[in-house]
Design an enzyme around this catalytic site. Structure first.
Site, PDB file in Angstrom:
ATOM      1  CE  LYS A 120      79.526  22.809   0.989  1.00  0.00           C
ATOM      2  NZ  LYS A 120      78.792  24.070   0.710  1.00  0.00           N
ATOM      3  CG  ASP A 138      81.350  27.214   4.458  1.00  0.00           C
ATOM      4  OD1 ASP A 138      82.468  27.606   4.858  1.00  0.00           O
ATOM      5  OD2 ASP A 138      80.303  27.441   5.092  1.00  0.00           O
TER       6      ASP A 138
END
Length: 215
Positions: A120, A138
């Site tokens: 991420k 997220d």
């Protein structure tokens, strides 16, 4: 979600916010890496509050190593997991110096070698610093992807891959910012604000939240 609806979904988000940006404050690719790493399990607002003074003094890997772990902790102790994060930031700074001539690499594989940097974080850095069409999933994007039907998946990676496949041009560069901001401010976890959602009619979420009752 049908392809025509996906296009309309993004078109409306783009119309509402043509130039979305990360809410994390940074000065260059290095401070961006640090900010994103610090933001794990913390709000962008709390990270910004802690890093304003830090980044005014420390904006290179060399300066971060010179500051040291204890010095860094003094700046970021208001952020959750600050002990582990300080250790990782110093370690990633050393690796940038030793393996990358002090420069942040632009590719995912190299970024993921850095301590405290996962997929991420790498995707955020690639997108924001280098203009790559990546999707940093997220909790907000995971929720929006599943709730709306845009990109349902049981894991963040599954949602990321579906977004990558489903998102057309010209929306790919800014897609993850539109989705994060939509999840943060409208499609909230506990009580989505469906009554003011610009894509409510395209969304698969059935129990639409009614507007709050006026006093």
């Amino acid at each position: 979600m049908k392809r025509a609806d996906v296009v309309e979904f993004y078109r409306r988000l783009a119309e509402a916010d043509p130039h979305p940006e990360t809410e994390l404050e940074f000065r260059n690719p290095f401070t961006l890496v640090v900010a994103v790493a610090l933001s794990a399990q913390a709000t962008d607002a709390s990270v910004n509050k802690a890093t304003r003074a830090l980044f005014a003094e420390v904006d290179t890997p060399e300066k971060m190593v010179a500051l040291g772990e204890e010095g860094l902790k003094r700046h970021i102790r208001t952020i959750g997991l600050f002990n582990t994060k300080a250790k990782n930031v110093i370690a990633l700074s050393r690796m940038l110096i030793d393996d990358f001539a002090g420069e942040v690499p632009p590719d995912r594989e190299a970024l993921e070698r850095l301590p405290g940097v996962g997929r991420k974080t790498a995707n955020v850095v690639m997108n924001v610093a280098f203009g790559a069409e990546t999707f940093a999933v997220d909790t907000h994007i995971f929720r929006v992807g599943n709730r709306t039907g845009l990109a349902p998946g049981k894991t963040p990676l599954a949602v990321e891959l579906k977004l990558d496949k489903a998102t057309p041009q010209p929306f790919r560069l800014h897609a993850h910012h539109w989705l994060i901001l939509h999840g943060r401010y409208i499609c909230k976890a506990r009580k989505p604000e469906c009554w003011r959602c610009p894509v409510v009619d395209l969304c698969a979420y059935k129990p639409k939240t009614p507007p709050p009752k006026t006093a």
